[in-house]
Write an enzyme that holds these catalytic residues in place. Structure first.
Site, PDB file in Angstrom:
ATOM      1  N   LYS A 274      -1.991  21.479   2.080  1.00  0.00           N
ATOM      2  CA  LYS A 274      -3.414  21.457   2.409  1.00  0.00           C
ATOM      3  C   LYS A 274      -4.245  21.807   1.187  1.00  0.00           C
ATOM      4  O   LYS A 274      -3.817  22.621   0.375  1.00  0.00           O
ATOM      5  CB  LYS A 274      -3.723  22.505   3.485  1.00  0.00           C
ATOM      6  N   GLU A 346       3.020  19.474  11.645  1.00  0.00           N
ATOM      7  CA  GLU A 346       4.202  20.274  11.991  1.00  0.00           C
ATOM      8  C   GLU A 346       4.162  20.797  13.416  1.00  0.00           C
ATOM      9  O   GLU A 346       5.201  21.017  14.035  1.00  0.00           O
ATOM     10  CB  GLU A 346       4.343  21.440  11.004  1.00  0.00           C
ATOM     11  N   ARG A 348       3.345  19.460  16.256  1.00  0.00           N
ATOM     12  CA  ARG A 348       3.954  18.577  17.266  1.00  0.00           C
ATOM     13  C   ARG A 348       5.474  18.592  17.172  1.00  0.00           C
ATOM     14  O   ARG A 348       6.160  18.376  18.172  1.00  0.00           O
ATOM     15  CB  ARG A 348       3.378  17.159  17.135  1.00  0.00           C
TER      16      ARG A 348
HETATM   17  N1  BES Z   1      -2.897  23.413  12.092  1.00  0.00           N
HETATM   18  C1  BES Z   1      -3.413  22.126  11.774  1.00  0.00           C
HETATM   19  C2  BES Z   1      -4.641  21.751  12.609  1.00  0.00           C
HETATM   20  C3  BES Z   1      -5.876  22.583  12.429  1.00  0.00           C
HETATM   21  C4  BES Z   1      -6.911  22.118  11.626  1.00  0.00           C
HETATM   22  C5  BES Z   1      -6.061  23.747  13.115  1.00  0.00           C
HETATM   23  C6  BES Z   1      -8.073  22.847  11.500  1.00  0.00           C
HETATM   24  C7  BES Z   1      -7.228  24.490  12.996  1.00  0.00           C
HETATM   25  C8  BES Z   1      -8.242  24.037  12.197  1.00  0.00           C
HETATM   26  C9  BES Z   1      -2.339  21.071  11.999  1.00  0.00           C
HETATM   27  O1  BES Z   1      -1.036  21.484  11.819  1.00  0.00           O
HETATM   28  C10 BES Z   1      -2.584  19.989  11.005  1.00  0.00           C
HETATM   29  O2  BES Z   1      -2.465  20.250   9.853  1.00  0.00           O
HETATM   30  N2  BES Z   1      -2.917  18.795  11.492  1.00  0.00           N
HETATM   31  C11 BES Z   1      -3.154  17.696  10.629  1.00  0.00           C
HETATM   32  C12 BES Z   1      -2.467  16.480  11.213  1.00  0.00           C
HETATM   33  C13 BES Z   1      -2.428  15.283  10.296  1.00  0.00           C
HETATM   34  C14 BES Z   1      -1.588  15.600   9.081  1.00  0.00           C
HETATM   35  C15 BES Z   1      -1.869  14.121  11.047  1.00  0.00           C
HETATM   36  C16 BES Z   1      -4.657  17.475  10.547  1.00  0.00           C
HETATM   37  O3  BES Z   1      -5.347  17.712  11.535  1.00  0.00           O
HETATM   38  O4  BES Z   1      -5.127  17.116   9.479  1.00  0.00           O
HETATM   39 ZN    ZN Z   2      -0.678  23.501  12.111  1.00  0.00          ZN
HETATM   40 MN    MN Z   3      -0.454  21.344   9.770  1.00  0.00          MN
END
Ligand code: BES
Ligand code: ZN
Ligand code: MN
Length: 495
Positions: A274, A346, A348
């Site tokens: 990230k 991750e 899912r």
């Molecule tokens: N934990 C994140 C989602 C999240 C984003 C929670 C903002 C709280 C605030 C999740 O694991 C994630 O990183 N999702 C990705 C999915 C994508 C890679 C398909 C996302 O939302 O960008």
């Molecule tokens: Zn996450």
């Molecule tokens: Mn994530």
């Protein structure tokens, strides 16, 4: 209690009920709500409160506050607006407004004089609004900051003509569970590890006879063939935990309800790392799991006559020489193969194996709670959680619990056509679709592949777990989901 925490400041508020008039209680401040078209029901000698209303200094407009001193106490008259518009959520907001003011006043003991003819949910709203609004996360501070009220609210007294102790007692249990969830979510990932969550589950099991706990570590997860969960955990040095809490107040087969929670104690994104800004708050990624644990604790404390199993998948998502890679193919316990195209999707992967586990334990209804996608924040902001379900009656039950508790949801679709988005050229599924295309639905559709024919609902709380923007939970961890899950268990118990 987390390491490095400061127990001195970790005190819960005392809550009592009375049928005495507020003037006869030990409160230093009394709050009285007034509806439009109504007057102060039980005024003090000389009618000082009614005089405030008559002078226009106090108003019946929702959340309007006025203050006076009489009989050795402070008196706050708060407007409750139209009785027809009034509900538990408005009670929470009115309570939070009063808590804001009594903080400035240095109140230690607050008494609520409840308006006549409230239902139990509205009574609960005044209580949990007070407890939630007064809650602070300060275990890492040597002393409260200068700009915060000192001393703090220590006691809440609820005064009513009739005995409201049952409704108040239930509200306190649930609000305290919600506040504990907020603390777990706010606790940083260096102190809040999968092992810490497992310890919390053990603590809950020790508190309640009908609760029992089982924790699988890395070897157990691998040995159970949970290749999706194991793939996420393999990049981290922290031992993962598959936490199973069984609540069995009555003998029976399987479970009436299965609660499943995502508890990624820190989500770095893994090799699909990230950006720094998005990573900064990723201690919150265990909010679903924390809500599930504490909700089950509240369900047990309320002794609800319903068999519930909670499955919480706890792990970090880190990068290292043994982290999962984009392109890796893993096999979930259900036998489904998954091509990992993005290691940041991750949650899912963890949930896939947790849902299978809950199903194998005999859950006849499933609900999972997860901070799953950033896309749900784009779609719904921080006001409502995303609801996905493959069973309309079960979705309606969840929607009713949401409306009753003020933890609002919005249902999004799961047309079979969305299945196209998670087809892999090499495996049964990919774990992420194209960026910017139905991200929350894609994630939900992925989960659906692991729920079999058990009615299932998925709550994507990535927006509501943090900075909820409500008067009683504006910034930081909200503890979202605890009230809804308890109400859901109540609904299932009442069937
Ligand atoms: N934990 C994140 C989602 C999240 C984003 C929670 C903002 C709280 C605030 C999740 O694991 C994630 O990183 N999702 C990705 C999915 C994508 C890679 C398909 C996302 O939302 O960008
Ligand atoms: Zn996450
Ligand atoms: Mn994530």
């Amino acid at each position: 209690m987390a390491k490095g925490a400061n127990p001195r400041l970790d005190r819960a508020m005392r809550v009592t009920t009375t049928t005495q008039a507020p003037v006869d209680t030990a409160a230093d401040t009394v709050a009285i709500g007034v509806f439009e078209g109504k007057d102060v029901a039980h005024d003090l000698d000389g009618s000082p409160l009614q005089a405030l209303l008559d002078a226009g200094e106090a108003r019946r407009t929702f959340k309007h506050l006025a203050l006076t001193h009489a009989a050795g106490k402070r008196w706050i008259v708060v407007g409750l607006g139209e009785r027809d518009d009034f509900d538990a959520e408005r009670a929470r907001a009115a309570a939070a407004t009063v808590v804001g003011r009594v903080g400035e006043l240095g109140t230690r003991v607050l008494c609520w004089e409840l308006p006549h003819r409230l239902d139990d949910a509205q009574i609960a709203g005044f209580v949990d609004g007070t407890l939630l609004a007064a809650h602070r996360f300060d275990r890492y501070r040597a002393a409260p900051p200068e700009d915060e009220p000192q001393p703090r609210l220590e006691e809440l007294i609820v005064s009513d003509h009739h005995d409201v102790s049952a409704a108040v007692g239930r509200a306190v249990l649930v609000a305290e569970a919600q506040n504990r969830t907020r603390d777990l979510v706010a606790t940083p990932a260096n102190d809040l590890t999968p092992a810490t969550l497992a310890d919390r589950a053990r603590e809950l099991a020790a508190e309640h006879d009908a609760l029992s706990v089982e924790v699988l570590g890395r070897d157990g997860i691998v040995a159970a063939g949970m290749g999706a969960f194991a793939a996420v955990a393999q990049g981290s040095d922290a031992e993962p935990a598959l936490i199973t809490l069984r609540y069995e107040p009555v003998a029976g087969e399987g479970f009436d309800l299965g609660l499943v929670g995502k508890a990624v104690t820190f989500d770095s994104g893994g090799l699909s790392i990230k950006p720094a800004q998005s990573m900064a708050t990723m201690k919150l990624d265990m909010a679903g799991g924390a809500a599930v644990l504490e909700a089950l604790g509240a369900i047990a404390a309320l002794a609800l006559p319903v068999r519930v199993v909670a499955v919480v998948g706890a792990t970090e998502n880190m990068l290292s020489g043994h982290a999962m890679r984009p392109g890796d193919v893993v096999r979930a316990r259900a036998g489904t193969t998954i091509e990992i195209v993005n290691t940041d999707a991750e949650g899912r992967l963890v949930l896939a194996d947790c849902l299978t586990h809950a199903r194998e334990l005999g859950a006849r209804r499933l609900v999972d709670v997860a901070t799953l996608t950033g896309a749900i924040v784009s779609a719904l902001g921080h006001r409502r959680a995303g609801l996905f379900a493959d069973d309309d009656p079960w979705a309606a039950t969840v929607e009713e619990a949401a409306a009753a508790t003020g933890e609002l949801v919005w249902r999004l679709p799961l047309d079979p056509e969305y299945g196209e988005l998670i087809k892999s050229p090499v495996a049964d599924l990919v774990n992420a679709g194209e960026r910017g295309v139905a991200g929350s639905i894609t994630a939900a559709e992925f989960l659906r592949r692991f729920t079999g024919d058990v009615p299932w609902a998925h709550l994507d709380i990535a927006g509501t777990a943090w900075d909820l923007g409500r008067p009683y939970a504006a910034k930081g961890a909200s503890g979202w989901g605890v009230r809804l899950l308890v109400a859901l268990a109540q609904a299932v118990a009442a069937e």
